[in-house]
Design a protein around this motif. Structure first.
Motif, PDB file in Angstrom:
ATOM      1  N   LYS A  53      -1.060  19.169  12.050  1.00  0.00           N
ATOM      2  CA  LYS A  53      -0.203  19.311  10.866  1.00  0.00           C
ATOM      3  C   LYS A  53      -0.971  19.826   9.656  1.00  0.00           C
ATOM      4  O   LYS A  53      -0.796  19.340   8.540  1.00  0.00           O
ATOM      5  CB  LYS A  53       0.461  17.981  10.477  1.00  0.00           C
ATOM      6  CG  LYS A  53       1.011  17.203  11.611  1.00  0.00           C
ATOM      7  CD  LYS A  53       2.377  17.674  11.934  1.00  0.00           C
ATOM      8  CE  LYS A  53       2.855  17.025  13.188  1.00  0.00           C
ATOM      9  NZ  LYS A  53       3.948  17.688  13.818  1.00  0.00           N
ATOM     10  N   SER A  85      -2.594   5.947   6.786  1.00  0.00           N
ATOM     11  CA  SER A  85      -1.492   6.768   6.288  1.00  0.00           C
ATOM     12  C   SER A  85      -1.055   7.717   7.390  1.00  0.00           C
ATOM     13  O   SER A  85      -1.764   7.911   8.374  1.00  0.00           O
ATOM     14  CB  SER A  85      -1.931   7.549   5.062  1.00  0.00           C
ATOM     15  OG  SER A  85      -2.809   8.568   5.428  1.00  0.00           O
ATOM     16  N   ASN A  88      -0.421  10.823  -0.591  1.00  0.00           N
ATOM     17  CA  ASN A  88      -0.414  12.190  -0.071  1.00  0.00           C
ATOM     18  C   ASN A  88       0.619  12.411   1.023  1.00  0.00           C
ATOM     19  O   ASN A  88       0.766  13.509   1.534  1.00  0.00           O
ATOM     20  CB  ASN A  88      -1.805  12.580   0.440  1.00  0.00           C
ATOM     21  CG  ASN A  88      -2.285  11.646   1.520  1.00  0.00           C
ATOM     22  OD1 ASN A  88      -1.642  10.639   1.796  1.00  0.00           O
ATOM     23  ND2 ASN A  88      -3.390  11.955   2.139  1.00  0.00           N
ATOM     24  N   VAL A  89       1.339  11.365   1.399  1.00  0.00           N
ATOM     25  CA  VAL A  89       2.379  11.536   2.410  1.00  0.00           C
ATOM     26  C   VAL A  89       3.689  11.887   1.712  1.00  0.00           C
ATOM     27  O   VAL A  89       4.169  11.121   0.886  1.00  0.00           O
ATOM     28  CB  VAL A  89       2.555  10.249   3.227  1.00  0.00           C
ATOM     29  CG1 VAL A  89       3.657  10.421   4.242  1.00  0.00           C
ATOM     30  CG2 VAL A  89       1.268   9.890   3.915  1.00  0.00           C
ATOM     31  N   PRO A  90       4.244  13.049   1.992  1.00  0.00           N
ATOM     32  CA  PRO A  90       5.477  13.433   1.299  1.00  0.00           C
ATOM     33  C   PRO A  90       6.645  12.519   1.658  1.00  0.00           C
ATOM     34  O   PRO A  90       6.635  11.871   2.695  1.00  0.00           O
ATOM     35  CB  PRO A  90       5.733  14.856   1.773  1.00  0.00           C
ATOM     36  CG  PRO A  90       4.856  15.094   2.917  1.00  0.00           C
ATOM     37  CD  PRO A  90       3.796  14.064   2.950  1.00  0.00           C
ATOM     38  N   TYR A 140       0.837   5.425   0.184  1.00  0.00           N
ATOM     39  CA  TYR A 140       0.022   6.603   0.463  1.00  0.00           C
ATOM     40  C   TYR A 140       0.542   7.760  -0.357  1.00  0.00           C
ATOM     41  O   TYR A 140       1.629   8.263  -0.114  1.00  0.00           O
ATOM     42  CB  TYR A 140       0.075   6.946   1.953  1.00  0.00           C
ATOM     43  CG  TYR A 140      -0.333   5.800   2.842  1.00  0.00           C
ATOM     44  CD1 TYR A 140      -1.669   5.459   2.980  1.00  0.00           C
ATOM     45  CD2 TYR A 140       0.620   5.059   3.527  1.00  0.00           C
ATOM     46  CE1 TYR A 140      -2.045   4.407   3.792  1.00  0.00           C
ATOM     47  CE2 TYR A 140       0.256   4.008   4.336  1.00  0.00           C
ATOM     48  CZ  TYR A 140      -1.077   3.680   4.469  1.00  0.00           C
ATOM     49  OH  TYR A 140      -1.442   2.648   5.258  1.00  0.00           O
ATOM     50  N   PHE A 200       4.021  18.819   5.270  1.00  0.00           N
ATOM     51  CA  PHE A 200       3.672  17.845   6.283  1.00  0.00           C
ATOM     52  C   PHE A 200       4.954  17.178   6.779  1.00  0.00           C
ATOM     53  O   PHE A 200       5.672  16.568   6.016  1.00  0.00           O
ATOM     54  CB  PHE A 200       2.746  16.787   5.686  1.00  0.00           C
ATOM     55  CG  PHE A 200       2.356  15.710   6.643  1.00  0.00           C
ATOM     56  CD1 PHE A 200       1.297  15.885   7.495  1.00  0.00           C
ATOM     57  CD2 PHE A 200       3.061  14.531   6.689  1.00  0.00           C
ATOM     58  CE1 PHE A 200       0.936  14.896   8.379  1.00  0.00           C
ATOM     59  CE2 PHE A 200       2.712  13.534   7.576  1.00  0.00           C
ATOM     60  CZ  PHE A 200       1.646  13.721   8.420  1.00  0.00           C
ATOM     61  N   THR A 236      -1.954  22.235   6.648  1.00  0.00           N
ATOM     62  CA  THR A 236      -1.393  23.318   5.857  1.00  0.00           C
ATOM     63  C   THR A 236      -2.385  24.464   5.958  1.00  0.00           C
ATOM     64  O   THR A 236      -3.520  24.275   6.387  1.00  0.00           O
ATOM     65  CB  THR A 236      -1.243  22.925   4.388  1.00  0.00           C
ATOM     66  OG1 THR A 236      -2.556  22.645   3.881  1.00  0.00           O
ATOM     67  CG2 THR A 236      -0.388  21.692   4.241  1.00  0.00           C
ATOM     68  N   VAL A 273      -2.383  11.210  12.034  1.00  0.00           N
ATOM     69  CA  VAL A 273      -2.231  12.436  12.813  1.00  0.00           C
ATOM     70  C   VAL A 273      -3.543  13.199  12.931  1.00  0.00           C
ATOM     71  O   VAL A 273      -3.889  13.710  13.990  1.00  0.00           O
ATOM     72  CB  VAL A 273      -1.146  13.327  12.176  1.00  0.00           C
ATOM     73  CG1 VAL A 273      -1.163  14.697  12.800  1.00  0.00           C
ATOM     74  CG2 VAL A 273       0.200  12.693  12.366  1.00  0.00           C
ATOM     75  N   GLN A 274      -4.283  13.271  11.830  1.00  0.00           N
ATOM     76  CA  GLN A 274      -5.468  14.127  11.842  1.00  0.00           C
ATOM     77  C   GLN A 274      -6.711  13.427  12.367  1.00  0.00           C
ATOM     78  O   GLN A 274      -7.650  14.077  12.808  1.00  0.00           O
ATOM     79  CB  GLN A 274      -5.739  14.650  10.431  1.00  0.00           C
ATOM     80  CG  GLN A 274      -4.599  15.500   9.919  1.00  0.00           C
ATOM     81  CD  GLN A 274      -4.931  16.205   8.641  1.00  0.00           C
ATOM     82  OE1 GLN A 274      -5.938  15.913   8.019  1.00  0.00           O
ATOM     83  NE2 GLN A 274      -4.087  17.120   8.236  1.00  0.00           N
ATOM     84  N   GLY A 328       5.144  24.549   6.212  1.00  0.00           N
ATOM     85  CA  GLY A 328       4.128  24.456   5.179  1.00  0.00           C
ATOM     86  C   GLY A 328       4.080  23.074   4.550  1.00  0.00           C
ATOM     87  O   GLY A 328       3.216  22.784   3.750  1.00  0.00           O
ATOM     88  N   ILE A 331       0.857  -1.189   0.000  1.00  0.00           N
ATOM     89  CA  ILE A 331       0.000   0.000   0.000  1.00  0.00           C
ATOM     90  C   ILE A 331       0.885   1.228   0.000  1.00  0.00           C
ATOM     91  O   ILE A 331       1.818   1.339   0.792  1.00  0.00           O
ATOM     92  CB  ILE A 331      -0.909   0.040   1.247  1.00  0.00           C
ATOM     93  CG1 ILE A 331      -1.848  -1.142   1.243  1.00  0.00           C
ATOM     94  CG2 ILE A 331      -1.708   1.335   1.267  1.00  0.00           C
ATOM     95  CD1 ILE A 331      -2.846  -1.111   2.378  1.00  0.00           C
ATOM     96  N   ILE A 353      -0.909  10.890   7.456  1.00  0.00           N
ATOM     97  CA  ILE A 353      -1.791  12.045   7.619  1.00  0.00           C
ATOM     98  C   ILE A 353      -3.068  11.642   8.343  1.00  0.00           C
ATOM     99  O   ILE A 353      -3.508  12.306   9.281  1.00  0.00           O
ATOM    100  CB  ILE A 353      -2.103  12.674   6.252  1.00  0.00           C
ATOM    101  CG1 ILE A 353      -0.830  13.280   5.685  1.00  0.00           C
ATOM    102  CG2 ILE A 353      -3.188  13.718   6.375  1.00  0.00           C
ATOM    103  CD1 ILE A 353      -0.980  13.918   4.354  1.00  0.00           C
ATOM    104  N   THR A 406      10.132  11.237   2.986  1.00  0.00           N
ATOM    105  CA  THR A 406      10.978  11.657   4.104  1.00  0.00           C
ATOM    106  C   THR A 406      12.333  12.090   3.565  1.00  0.00           C
ATOM    107  O   THR A 406      12.632  11.902   2.388  1.00  0.00           O
ATOM    108  CB  THR A 406      11.184  10.507   5.093  1.00  0.00           C
ATOM    109  OG1 THR A 406      11.786   9.428   4.386  1.00  0.00           O
ATOM    110  CG2 THR A 406       9.890  10.040   5.695  1.00  0.00           C
TER     111      THR A 406
END
Lengths: 348, 453
Positions: A286, B412, A78-80, A76, B392, A288, B417-418, B390, A74, B414, A82
């Motif tokens: 977190k 995930s 949208n996770v930038p 993700y 994550f 934005t 955390v959210q 700005g 899997i 995000i 590292t």
């Protein structure tokens, strides 16, 4: 092991495809694919947190059987990346001049995300007795223009690896991807299956809950199971009897509530406290600035205002959001909006 | 030393004391105990050579033994304990750490072999430079009695590799095999050198007291025949350098040599080597004394503080000087526009926009205040506590928690955390038992548990 979890939403997570709550037609279609031992690339579309990923995961588990661990992944979207991953991507972006081939000495322009997270998986051969590997890409829409890179990937490595792309916003998926996938619309759980599941959970946890309460639960959580189960667990702490009042008492969408209280603090004109709170929200969730403004816009619609002041506030919000696109410091941009609202509150 | 050379030398070199008796005595402590640094070092060097001689004798016998015996009966050659072979001097720059080593060597008629961060930056270079001197004695040494040597490893914290621990084994093996005493110097405590600190004696050298500095400065003033420097200016120089004698002498030379106009002199006097302090005074000045745009421009032009930081400092401290909501709104209007402009400059290289950026974040903010509170001078200047990138990103602790959650439950970063962690917080807030159960199941340790509270 999952069944021992103190968190109910994990405890009652379905383990096989059959256990998935409701949505019989989708389960039938997926079982058909499993029997055929073949399927095209899939695109799962559905609203937020209704179980798309769980379905995709369990489907690949059922499809791959005991080779599941080695052949599925899997990602993700949208996770930038590292820091280490970006470093790795940068290291691999040049092909040494010592190598033989037309690419020698050239720079690879594939996006770092694809290079680090997707390619190593799809390029590896299948392990074990299964027709192909399965890659699940979550939040595919957030890839933006990087979606283009998937077009050839899906064709070149298609025989080796099938992809299940998951998205909430089908309009953001580019057409070439749509044409390469079979689209599955994942619907919400209908009330009947919802009631069934909640009743079984209530039975197992020795809770007393009547049908009206379940109906209310269904309504306030908008049918998302994970939220409903969370709420149920919170309610159960103060006693086994669950009624409608208790549900409303405990129901809170914590992040939205916090932003609401942030707005109210601004209307009271206390800028310093508002800024403290906004920093707290930013550091714990977190967000934005864009996400934060989005929620503010939603919350603003719920607060009682005259048309004039609502419009004025939306104007301020839009201005701040517009500025934040190019801004570098989220805190300054959000503080700007808060200060403006504080100023406006004096006129109200 | 040739006479004409001394003319051109920087005064710091010219007045570097040659013997320990000429030095301004820095005080030092080991652990919490005060020690006499120079006496201690002298003892250390002398005892090193004594011990080494004994040890060499023992080792010679061992080697003789090994030569006549089977391999399994070999005896290890003995080595000097690390703390007898090296010491570490730690302290702020410019207080005479390097000078002590040189003066000591002169006192004892020794030769100094120096390595520092400016010429040996890597492990390999360090090894090759010191190998011959540390491992064995030169072939000539058997014929001619040469000078004894003192090894000075200067600026150890600037050595490449200290940051990633690669250097510590090299330094340790250097100490183990050395034939000469080693003195190491470093500016700050470095976490990565921890394993080194445990093994050798570490002297914390304090900065020089102002009177001591003043004494030496006066000597130089007399010798160099400096006139045009007032008592006040001298005090200013000494005060701002905080016991950094080298800095004082450098400033003194800068102020008194050549024909300087008044402005440049002022600049040297006001130029502070410590940038944080400068920001403090700058922000204070900006909010308290600036009344016109011209003045604001003057301040931002003159300072050499990175503007990247400066506007974040202004963001942090704005509310303590500006109180009225309408004025705050005005200030933020300008500040956020400045931030946007800065973003565009960085994104598209529109450097022509930079003047607006300066005017908006300094003048724009400060001048949006019409009313002043009388107690202004008492405000504390605050450090920017909150920096948002700005993007994550998770702190180290959060990352651990998220990874542990992901082992058990597929979410995930995000979402975790959210959505999920807030719920866990809610749940664990209800009772201690819940918290315990949760952290048991997810295998959180004490630190990670704190995040749930």
């Amino acid at each position: 092991m999952l069944s021992e979890s103190p968190v109910w939403r994990i405890k009652y997570l379905p383990i096989t495809l059959n256990e998935i709550c409701g949505r019989k037609d989708i389960k039938e279609r997926l079982k058909g694919l499993i029997n055929d031992r073949n399927f095209p690339h899939l695109l799962f579309v559905g609203s937020k947190s209704i179980g798309k990923t769980t379905i995709a995961d369990l489907f690949s588990k059922a499809f791959l059987g005991r080779f599941y661990d080695a052949n599925s992944k899997i990602v993700y979207a949208n996770v930038p990346l590292t820091n280490e991953e970006t470093k790795q991507a940068r290291l691999e972006s040049y092909i040494s001049t010592n190598k033989i081939g037309s690419l020698a000495g050239k720079k690879i322009t594939t996006p770092a995300f694809i290079r680090v997270k997707i390619k190593p998986f799809v390029q590896l051969k299948v392990l074990g007795d299964v027709p192909f590997k399965i890659l699940i890409v979550k939040d595919f829409d957030s890839l933006g223009s990087n979606q283009q890179a998937f077009r050839r990937l899906m064709e070149i490595y298609g025989t080796n690896c099938r992809m299940i792309l998951i998205t909430t916003k089908v309009s953001k998926i580019i057409d070439p991807i749509m044409s390469r996938c079979q689209v599955f619309l994942i619907s919400q759980v209908n009330y009947h299956s919802f009631e069934e599941l909640i009743s079984t959970i209530a039975e197992k946890e020795a809770l007393k809950i009547d049908k009206d309460t379940i109906r209310t639960l269904y309504e306030i959580t908008a049918g998302t199971l994970s939220n409903a189960i969370d709420l149920l667990q919170i309610c159960s702490i103060s006693g086994n009897n669950i009624d409608v009042d208790k549900l409303y008492e405990n129901f809170s969408n914590s992040k939205n509530d916090m932003i609401k209280s942030l707005l109210i603090m601004c209307f009271k004109g206390d800028f310093r406290k508002a800024r403290e709170l906004s920093r707290k929200i930013q550091s714990s969730y977190k967000f934005t600035s864009q996400e934060m403004f989005q929620i503010m816009l939603n919350e603003l619609a719920k607060l009682p205002f005259s048309t004039y002041s609502r419009m004025k506030l939306i104007n301020l919000l839009a201005e701040a959001d517009f500025r934040a696109i190019d801004g570098r410091d989220t805190d300054i941009q959000i503080s700007n909006l808060l200060a403006k609202i504080c100023q406006f509150s004096e006129v109200l | 030393m040739v006479a004409q050379n001394t003319e051109k030398m920087p005064w710091v070199e010219k007045y570097r004391p040659r013997f320990t008796k000429d030095m301004a005595f820095p005080t030092a402590k080991v652990g919490r105990q005060k020690v006499d640094l120079i006496e201690d070092l002298k003892k250390f060097v002398i005892s090193f050579f004594k011990e080494k001689e004994k040890l060499n004798e023992v080792n010679r016998q061992i080697r003789a033994h090994n030569r006549t015996h089977e391999e399994k009966e070999y005896q290890e050659e003995k080595k000097l304990p690390l703390d007898k072979a090296a010491v570490l001097l730690e302290g702020p720059p410019g207080i005479g750490k390097t000078t002590i080593a040189y003066a000591l060597a002169n006192d004892l008629n020794m030769e100094v072999i120096e390595t520092n961060a400016s010429d040996t930056r890597t492990k390999g270079a360090l090894e090759s430079k010191l190998r011959e001197t540390t491992k064995s004695r030169g072939i000539m040494d058997f014929i001619v009695q040469s000078k004894k040597k003192l090894i000075l490893v200067d600026e150890i914290d600037g050595l490449y590799g200290v940051t990633d621990r690669g250097a510590v084994p090299t330094i340790l093996s250097l100490i183990e095999n050395t034939q000469f005493p080693i003195i190491m110097c470093s500016n700050d405590y470095k976490q990565n050198l921890q394993s080194l600190y445990n093994k050798i004696k570490r002297y914390e050298v304090n900065s020089l007291p102002d009177e001591e500095v003043l004494k030496i400065t006066r000597k130089i003033i007399v010798k160099e025949n400096i006139s045009g420097i007032s008592e006040k200016e001298l005090n200013l120089i000494i005060e701002k350098n905080e016991g950094d004698l080298r800095g004082v002498i450098n400033d003194l030379q800068g102020v008194s040599q050549g024909s300087l106009n008044k402005n440049t002199k002022e600049l040297i006097l006001n130029l502070n080597r410590d940038s944080t302090k400068e920001i403090f005074s700058l922000i204070k000045y900006l909010f308290q004394n600036v009344n016109t745009l011209k003045e604001a421009r003057n301040v931002t032009n003159k300072s050499d503080v990175d503007y990247n930081f400066l506007y974040k400092w202004i963001n942090e401290n704005l509310t303590s000087y500006i109180r009225l909501n309408s004025e705050i709104a005005n200030a933020y209007d300008n500040l956020s526009l400045a931030d946007e402009i800065f973003g565009r400059i960085r994104k598209n290289q529109y450097w022509s926009l930079l003047p607006y950026f300066y005017d908006l974040f300094a003048g724009g903010v400060v001048l949006s205040r019409k009313h002043r509170t009388p107690d202004e001078s008492f405000h504390r200047i605050m450090f920017p506590r909150f920096t948002s990138t700005g993007f994550f990103s998770l702190s180290a602790n959060e990352r651990l928690v998220v990874e542990k959650i992901q082992k058990k439950y597929k979410v995930s970063d995000i979402e975790a955390v959210q959505d999920f962690i807030p719920f866990l917080k809610l749940l664990s807030g209800t009772s201690r038992k819940q918290l315990q159960e949760l952290s048991d199941w997810f295998e959180f340790d004490v630190n990670e548990k704190k995040l749930l509270k």
